[in-house]
Design an enzyme around this catalytic site. Structure first.
Site, PDB file in Angstrom:
ATOM      1  N   THR A 208       0.850  -1.193   0.000  1.00  0.00           N
ATOM      2  CA  THR A 208       0.000   0.000   0.000  1.00  0.00           C
ATOM      3  C   THR A 208       0.883   1.239   0.000  1.00  0.00           C
ATOM      4  O   THR A 208       1.726   1.428   0.896  1.00  0.00           O
ATOM      5  CB  THR A 208      -0.928   0.035   1.232  1.00  0.00           C
ATOM      6  OG1 THR A 208      -1.763  -1.139   1.213  1.00  0.00           O
ATOM      7  CG2 THR A 208      -1.805   1.282   1.214  1.00  0.00           C
ATOM      8  N   ARG A 209       0.722   2.054  -1.017  1.00  0.00           N
ATOM      9  CA  ARG A 209       1.511   3.281  -1.114  1.00  0.00           C
ATOM     10  C   ARG A 209       1.035   4.275  -0.068  1.00  0.00           C
ATOM     11  O   ARG A 209      -0.167   4.499   0.099  1.00  0.00           O
ATOM     12  CB  ARG A 209       1.369   3.887  -2.513  1.00  0.00           C
ATOM     13  CG  ARG A 209       2.062   5.226  -2.686  1.00  0.00           C
ATOM     14  CD  ARG A 209       1.979   5.743  -4.110  1.00  0.00           C
ATOM     15  NE  ARG A 209       2.790   4.935  -5.009  1.00  0.00           N
ATOM     16  CZ  ARG A 209       2.984   5.231  -6.305  1.00  0.00           C
ATOM     17  NH1 ARG A 209       2.401   6.324  -6.816  1.00  0.00           N
ATOM     18  NH2 ARG A 209       3.739   4.474  -7.069  1.00  0.00           N
ATOM     19  N   GLU A 210       1.996   4.856   0.608  1.00  0.00           N
ATOM     20  CA  GLU A 210       1.650   5.875   1.586  1.00  0.00           C
ATOM     21  C   GLU A 210       1.164   7.134   0.874  1.00  0.00           C
ATOM     22  O   GLU A 210       1.715   7.545  -0.127  1.00  0.00           O
ATOM     23  CB  GLU A 210       2.860   6.204   2.460  1.00  0.00           C
ATOM     24  CG  GLU A 210       3.300   5.057   3.363  1.00  0.00           C
ATOM     25  CD  GLU A 210       4.424   5.455   4.292  1.00  0.00           C
ATOM     26  OE1 GLU A 210       4.759   6.659   4.320  1.00  0.00           O
ATOM     27  OE2 GLU A 210       4.951   4.568   4.983  1.00  0.00           O
ATOM     28  N   THR A 211       0.096   7.719   1.403  1.00  0.00           N
ATOM     29  CA  THR A 211      -0.454   8.934   0.825  1.00  0.00           C
ATOM     30  C   THR A 211      -0.257  10.092   1.804  1.00  0.00           C
ATOM     31  O   THR A 211      -0.187   9.894   3.019  1.00  0.00           O
ATOM     32  CB  THR A 211      -1.941   8.778   0.521  1.00  0.00           C
ATOM     33  OG1 THR A 211      -2.644   8.377   1.711  1.00  0.00           O
ATOM     34  CG2 THR A 211      -2.147   7.712  -0.552  1.00  0.00           C
ATOM     35  N   GLU A 212      -0.171  11.276   1.247  1.00  0.00           N
ATOM     36  CA  GLU A 212       0.042  12.456   2.090  1.00  0.00           C
ATOM     37  C   GLU A 212      -1.210  12.813   2.838  1.00  0.00           C
ATOM     38  O   GLU A 212      -2.312  12.640   2.353  1.00  0.00           O
ATOM     39  CB  GLU A 212       0.481  13.630   1.215  1.00  0.00           C
ATOM     40  CG  GLU A 212       1.816  13.385   0.531  1.00  0.00           C
ATOM     41  CD  GLU A 212       2.223  14.589  -0.317  1.00  0.00           C
ATOM     42  OE1 GLU A 212       1.435  15.552  -0.393  1.00  0.00           O
ATOM     43  OE2 GLU A 212       3.311  14.544  -0.894  1.00  0.00           O
TER      44      GLU A 212
END
Length: 349
Positions: A345-349
């Site tokens: 899961t890509r980290e989101t801002e």
């Protein structure tokens, strides 16, 4: 058929134009992988999606038009909607594959692709293929959830348009957790009148996942997984891995598709596991990127990726049918599973 035509139009114009601009050997995932998430900015309009009644009308018209197709009602939803299977059973001795879509009502682009594939089966594009393989398509199993005709609030769902689409059936049950007890009428219909009735060799269960999964630093267009329950027969698992190899090779090589390995559980209440154990069927889960609607915004994908996800579904169905028909599925190299990375899961801002 208004909404299906709109979906196909999205594919044939926006999707196809962008596809033609991406080199087939490109590793850059521009279309599905990097399409925009909802993020509160994208327009999510469910009115462009095929409604239940439009789907039913489409299936009946194709049944009347296609000599090799037979349409059957397998049961009814909680709210009384007929549930369908489209059958291409030219020879009972042929290997048989089942495609299942929309156990979760808010995961609809796989259904759009399945309907387009059914139309393809009635044209010269698939001429002769059904001579050597039997095909079953169960589209929109969760018809009530797909229409938002449920007995709980959908006020938090983000899409606009004619309706909201929900993961659960009309009484708030996840159908893909009901493959052991089979309490809900939708899962009972599937098991009683499809799984138990036909000698099925392969099944692909088509779903959607969130929008922020990635593999090797690139957002994925989807993810795949074979049965992981320890109770599945090793030969069944091997067949599942071969099915996955066909799909991976067909999709990941396009330049616009990019697949990871799904992180899935071992519970046999899930169709991927339970059906493999109960019926000895090789099963594959395919999770396409992004959902049509959800209360959790990071699961909803902007509509600019619709065409590619429909195309990805068609590619999946067509490639597996052809591989089973010509026998090439039997010689698939499954060693790629050993190195295919689990999506992160890509980290989101």
């Amino acid at each position: 058929m208004k909404s299906l035509k709109k979906g196909v139009l999205t594919l044939s114009l926006a999707g196809a134009l962008a596809l033609s601009a991406v080199p087939m050997n490109s590793t850059v995932v521009e279309a599905v992988g990097n399409g925009p998430g909802y993020g509160g900015n994208e327009t999510i309009n469910t009115s462009i999606l095929t409604t239940y009644s439009e789907m039913a009308d489409f299936l009946k018209k194709q049944d009347a038009k296609q000599a090799n197709m037979e349409l059957e009602v397998i049961g009814q939803s909680v709210k009384g909607r007929d549930l369908y299977v489209a059958k291409y059973m030219t020879n009972p001795e042929n290997p048989t594959i089942l495609f299942l879509t929309q156990q979760h009502g808010n995961e609809q682009l796989t259904t759009e692709g399945a309907l387009e594939f059914i139309k393809h089966l009635g044209t010269g594009k698939m001429k002769g293929v059904t001579d050597n393989v039997n095909i079953l398509v169960v589209p929109m199993l969760n018809a009530d959830g797909a229409m938002g005709d449920v007995d709980f609030s959908l006020d938090d769902y983000v899409a606009s348009g004619d309706r909201n689409l929900t993961r659960y059936n009309a009484v708030g049950v996840d159908l893909n957790r009901d493959h052991v007890d089979k309490i809900q009428p939708e899962t009972k219909a599937l098991h009683d009148n499809v799984m138990s009735k036909y000698d099925i060799d392969y099944m692909i269960d088509l779903h959607h996942q969130g929008v922020n999964s990635e593999r090797d630093g690139e957002l994925v267009s989807g993810s795949i997984l074979y049965p992981t329950t320890p109770n599945a027969d090793p030969d069944v698992v091997e067949g599942s891995k071969k099915l996955g190899a066909v799909v991976f090779n067909a999709v990941d090589s396009t330049g616009w598709g990019h697949l990871g390995k799904y992180r899935g559980g071992d519970a046999e209440t899930i169709s991927r596991n339970g059906i493999a154990v109960e019926y000895g069927i090789s099963t594959l889960l395919f999770e396409m990127r992004g959902m049509s609607d959800h209360e959790y915004e990071p699961y909803v994908l902007g509509q600019k990726s619709n065409g590619y996800l429909i195309k990805q579904t068609i590619t999946t169905l067509e490639s597996t049918v052809r591989a089973i028909a010509d026998g090439s599925i039997d010689t698939q190299d499954i060693s790629f599973w050993d190195t295919l990375a689990f999506q992160q899961t890509r980290e989101t801002e």
